[in-house]
Write a protein that holds these residues in place. Structure first.
Motif, PDB file in Angstrom:
ATOM      1  N   PRO A   7       0.796  -1.231   0.000  1.00 54.70           N
ATOM      2  CA  PRO A   7       0.000   0.000   0.000  1.00 54.70           C
ATOM      3  C   PRO A   7       0.831   1.285   0.000  1.00 54.70           C
ATOM      4  CG  PRO A   7      -0.881  -1.560   1.587  1.00 54.70           C
ATOM      5  CD  PRO A   7       0.425  -2.127   1.091  1.00 54.70           C
ATOM      6  N   SER A   8       2.065   1.234   0.476  1.00 49.17           N
ATOM      7  CA  SER A   8       2.882   2.452   0.517  1.00 49.17           C
ATOM      8  C   SER A   8       3.779   2.620  -0.720  1.00 49.17           C
ATOM      9  CB  SER A   8       3.734   2.469   1.787  1.00 49.17           C
ATOM     10  OG  SER A   8       4.652   1.399   1.773  1.00 49.17           O
ATOM     11  N   CYS A   9       3.624   1.761  -1.715  1.00 46.94           N
ATOM     12  CA  CYS A   9       4.470   1.782  -2.919  1.00 46.94           C
ATOM     13  C   CYS A   9       3.828   2.649  -4.006  1.00 46.94           C
ATOM     14  CB  CYS A   9       4.645   0.351  -3.419  1.00 46.94           C
ATOM     15  SG  CYS A   9       5.377   0.200  -5.045  1.00 46.94           S
ATOM     16  N   SER A  10       4.598   3.586  -4.538  1.00 44.25           N
ATOM     17  CA  SER A  10       4.073   4.467  -5.582  1.00 44.25           C
ATOM     18  C   SER A  10       3.792   3.707  -6.882  1.00 44.25           C
ATOM     19  CB  SER A  10       5.037   5.625  -5.845  1.00 44.25           C
ATOM     20  OG  SER A  10       6.275   5.142  -6.328  1.00 44.25           O
ATOM     21  N   LYS A  11       4.601   2.704  -7.205  1.00 47.26           N
ATOM     22  CA  LYS A  11       4.360   1.911  -8.417  1.00 47.26           C
ATOM     23  C   LYS A  11       3.057   1.119  -8.284  1.00 47.26           C
ATOM     24  CE  LYS A  11       8.112   2.883 -10.787  1.00 47.26           C
ATOM     25  NZ  LYS A  11       8.079   3.552 -12.068  1.00 47.26           N
ATOM     26  N   CYS A  12       2.767   0.638  -7.075  1.00 42.00           N
ATOM     27  CA  CYS A  12       1.514  -0.078  -6.835  1.00 42.00           C
ATOM     28  C   CYS A  12       0.325   0.873  -6.972  1.00 42.00           C
ATOM     29  CB  CYS A  12       1.524  -0.722  -5.454  1.00 42.00           C
ATOM     30  SG  CYS A  12       2.740  -2.042  -5.274  1.00 42.00           S
ATOM     31  N   ALA A  13       0.474   2.091  -6.434  1.00 39.28           N
ATOM     32  CA  ALA A  13      -0.595   3.083  -6.566  1.00 39.28           C
ATOM     33  C   ALA A  13      -0.835   3.406  -8.037  1.00 39.28           C
ATOM     34  CB  ALA A  13      -0.241   4.343  -5.784  1.00 39.28           C
ATOM     35  N   GLY A  14       0.235   3.541  -8.807  1.00 42.73           N
ATOM     36  CA  GLY A  14       0.100   3.800 -10.237  1.00 42.73           C
ATOM     37  C   GLY A  14      -0.599   2.665 -10.966  1.00 42.73           C
ATOM     38  N   ALA A  15      -0.278   1.437 -10.583  1.00 43.66           N
ATOM     39  CA  ALA A  15      -0.938   0.281 -11.198  1.00 43.66           C
ATOM     40  C   ALA A  15      -2.427   0.274 -10.868  1.00 43.66           C
ATOM     41  CB  ALA A  15      -0.275  -1.009 -10.738  1.00 43.66           C
ATOM     42  N   ARG A  16      -2.773   0.549  -9.627  1.00 44.30           N
ATOM     43  CA  ARG A  16      -4.193   0.607  -9.250  1.00 44.30           C
ATOM     44  C   ARG A  16      -4.910   1.688 -10.059  1.00 44.30           C
ATOM     45  NH1 ARG A  16      -1.871   0.347  -4.184  1.00 44.30           N
ATOM     46  NH2 ARG A  16      -2.512   2.472  -3.698  1.00 44.30           N
ATOM     47  N   GLN A  17      -4.280   2.856 -10.208  1.00 47.24           N
ATOM     48  CA  GLN A  17      -4.899   3.941 -10.977  1.00 47.24           C
ATOM     49  C   GLN A  17      -5.108   3.525 -12.434  1.00 47.24           C
ATOM     50  OE1 GLN A  17      -2.151   7.152 -10.279  1.00 47.24           O
ATOM     51  NE2 GLN A  17      -3.120   7.739  -8.342  1.00 47.24           N
ATOM     52  N   SER A  18      -4.122   2.868 -13.021  1.00 46.88           N
ATOM     53  CA  SER A  18      -4.251   2.423 -14.416  1.00 46.88           C
ATOM     54  C   SER A  18      -5.374   1.410 -14.567  1.00 46.88           C
ATOM     55  CB  SER A  18      -2.940   1.811 -14.901  1.00 46.88           C
ATOM     56  OG  SER A  18      -1.938   2.787 -14.989  1.00 46.88           O
ATOM     57  N   LEU A  19      -5.433   0.452 -13.663  1.00 47.99           N
ATOM     58  CA  LEU A  19      -6.487  -0.563 -13.743  1.00 47.99           C
ATOM     59  C   LEU A  19      -7.857   0.055 -13.495  1.00 47.99           C
ATOM     60  CD1 LEU A  19      -4.730  -3.550 -11.941  1.00 47.99           C
ATOM     61  CD2 LEU A  19      -5.015  -3.187 -14.404  1.00 47.99           C
ATOM     62  N   ASP A  20      -7.943   0.965 -12.520  1.00 48.79           N
ATOM     63  CA  ASP A  20      -9.218   1.646 -12.252  1.00 48.79           C
ATOM     64  C   ASP A  20      -9.669   2.448 -13.476  1.00 48.79           C
ATOM     65  OD1 ASP A  20      -9.268   0.610  -9.674  1.00 48.79           O
ATOM     66  OD2 ASP A  20      -8.553   2.467  -8.726  1.00 48.79           O
ATOM     67  N   ALA A  21      -8.746   3.189 -14.099  1.00 45.59           N
ATOM     68  CA  ALA A  21      -9.082   4.005 -15.263  1.00 45.59           C
ATOM     69  C   ALA A  21      -9.578   3.140 -16.414  1.00 45.59           C
ATOM     70  CB  ALA A  21      -7.874   4.829 -15.696  1.00 45.59           C
ATOM     71  N   ALA A  22      -9.013   1.943 -16.544  1.00 47.87           N
ATOM     72  CA  ALA A  22      -9.421   1.026 -17.608  1.00 47.87           C
ATOM     73  C   ALA A  22     -10.611   0.158 -17.196  1.00 47.87           C
ATOM     74  CB  ALA A  22      -8.245   0.145 -18.015  1.00 47.87           C
ATOM     75  N   ARG A  23     -11.072   0.339 -15.955  1.00 46.87           N
ATOM     76  CA  ARG A  23     -12.195  -0.430 -15.403  1.00 46.87           C
ATOM     77  C   ARG A  23     -11.936  -1.931 -15.420  1.00 46.87           C
ATOM     78  NH1 ARG A  23     -17.578   3.035 -16.432  1.00 46.87           N
ATOM     79  NH2 ARG A  23     -16.575   5.033 -16.106  1.00 46.87           N
ATOM     80  N   VAL A  24     -10.713  -2.283 -15.096  1.00 46.40           N
ATOM     81  CA  VAL A  24     -10.323  -3.683 -14.999  1.00 46.40           C
ATOM     82  C   VAL A  24     -10.514  -4.115 -13.547  1.00 46.40           C
ATOM     83  CG1 VAL A  24      -8.408  -5.314 -15.165  1.00 46.40           C
ATOM     84  CG2 VAL A  24      -8.665  -3.519 -16.886  1.00 46.40           C
ATOM     85  N   PRO A  25     -11.332  -5.120 -13.307  1.00 49.52           N
ATOM     86  CA  PRO A  25     -11.517  -5.572 -11.922  1.00 49.52           C
ATOM     87  C   PRO A  25     -10.275  -6.320 -11.418  1.00 49.52           C
ATOM     88  CG  PRO A  25     -12.800  -6.940 -13.427  1.00 49.52           C
ATOM     89  CD  PRO A  25     -12.159  -5.861 -14.254  1.00 49.52           C
ATOM     90  N   TYR A  26      -9.984  -6.138 -10.153  1.00 44.71           N
ATOM     91  CA  TYR A  26      -8.833  -6.804  -9.541  1.00 44.71           C
ATOM     92  C   TYR A  26      -9.061  -6.960  -8.045  1.00 44.71           C
ATOM     93  CZ  TYR A  26      -7.557  -1.981  -8.375  1.00 44.71           C
ATOM     94  OH  TYR A  26      -7.578  -0.689  -7.913  1.00 44.71           O
ATOM     95  N   ARG A  27      -8.333  -7.917  -7.498  1.00 47.46           N
ATOM     96  CA  ARG A  27      -8.307  -8.157  -6.059  1.00 47.46           C
ATOM     97  C   ARG A  27      -6.918  -7.773  -5.569  1.00 47.46           C
ATOM     98  NH1 ARG A  27      -9.719 -12.110  -8.842  1.00 47.46           N
ATOM     99  NH2 ARG A  27      -7.844 -13.342  -8.575  1.00 47.46           N
ATOM    100  N   LEU A  28      -6.862  -7.138  -4.425  1.00 46.84           N
ATOM    101  CA  LEU A  28      -5.578  -6.758  -3.852  1.00 46.84           C
ATOM    102  C   LEU A  28      -5.115  -7.803  -2.852  1.00 46.84           C
ATOM    103  CD1 LEU A  28      -6.126  -2.962  -3.172  1.00 46.84           C
ATOM    104  CD2 LEU A  28      -4.796  -3.994  -5.015  1.00 46.84           C
ATOM    105  N   ARG A  29      -3.844  -8.083  -2.889  1.00 43.24           N
ATOM    106  CA  ARG A  29      -3.221  -8.927  -1.873  1.00 43.24           C
ATOM    107  C   ARG A  29      -2.035  -8.149  -1.321  1.00 43.24           C
ATOM    108  NH1 ARG A  29      -1.142 -15.161  -2.218  1.00 43.24           N
ATOM    109  NH2 ARG A  29      -0.042 -15.204  -0.224  1.00 43.24           N
ATOM    110  N   ALA A  30      -2.151  -7.754  -0.076  1.00 45.66           N
ATOM    111  CA  ALA A  30      -1.055  -7.066   0.601  1.00 45.66           C
ATOM    112  C   ALA A  30      -0.048  -8.147   0.996  1.00 45.66           C
ATOM    113  CB  ALA A  30      -1.573  -6.300   1.808  1.00 45.66           C
ATOM    114  N   TYR A  31       0.863  -8.434   0.077  1.00 44.18           N
ATOM    115  CA  TYR A  31       1.731  -9.598   0.232  1.00 44.18           C
ATOM    116  C   TYR A  31       2.719  -9.476   1.388  1.00 44.18           C
ATOM    117  CZ  TYR A  31       5.553  -7.212  -2.165  1.00 44.18           C
ATOM    118  OH  TYR A  31       6.553  -6.348  -2.497  1.00 44.18           O
ATOM    119  N   LEU A  32       2.911  -8.284   1.925  1.00 35.29           N
ATOM    120  CA  LEU A  32       3.753  -8.159   3.123  1.00 35.29           C
ATOM    121  C   LEU A  32       3.001  -8.674   4.349  1.00 35.29           C
ATOM    122  CD1 LEU A  32       5.342  -4.638   2.555  1.00 35.29           C
ATOM    123  CD2 LEU A  32       6.330  -6.886   2.044  1.00 35.29           C
TER     124      LEU A  32
END
Length: 124
Positions: A7-32
């Motif tokens: 959750p504190s990773c900027s690359k992860c935030a960017g990926a979420r934004q890209s997927l949200d903008a494209a309306r791609v459904p996803y599940r998050l796994r906080a692997y830490l």
């Protein structure tokens, strides 16, 4: 798809934004917080067509303390690498997108995210 993220990773935030903008459904796994097992990580590596050292964050303290930059990178060493990455999941590159088509990508670049979105669209 499932996204292994920090959750504190900027690359992860960017990926979420890209997927949200494209309306791609996803599940998050906080692997830490929910580290993968050795079997899960081996399967993700297979899906990525990668070796553990390809997705290991060697600059992390856990890697430096283990001297991982100097570890052998051969087939016999794969279990050692996986064991270290499971014990210290912060060593795993992020975000990793596990695609519904059976593949996976490390979503750190715009190109990788575009590929993930394209592949998600073809599995709908």
């Amino acid at each position: 798809m499932e996204m292994w993220h920090n959750p504190s990773c900027s690359k992860c935030a960017g990926a979420r934004q890209s997927l949200d903008a494209a309306r791609v459904p996803y599940r998050l796994r906080a692997y830490l917080e929910q580290p993968p097992s050795a079997e899960e990580l081996a399967e993700v590596l297979r899906r990525l067509d990668a070796r553990p050292w390809d997705v290991c964050r060697l600059g992390e303290r856990a890697a430096v303390e283990r001297g991982m930059a100097d570890w052998p990178r051969d087939e016999a060493s794969v279990p050692r690498w996986i064991e270290a990455m499971v014990a210290a999941p912060e060593l795993i590159q992020r975000p990793i997108l596990l695609l519904d088509d059976g593949g996976a990508v490390v979503g750190r670049t715009p190109e990788a995210l575009t590929d993930a979105v394209r592949r998600a669209a073809t599995t709908d």
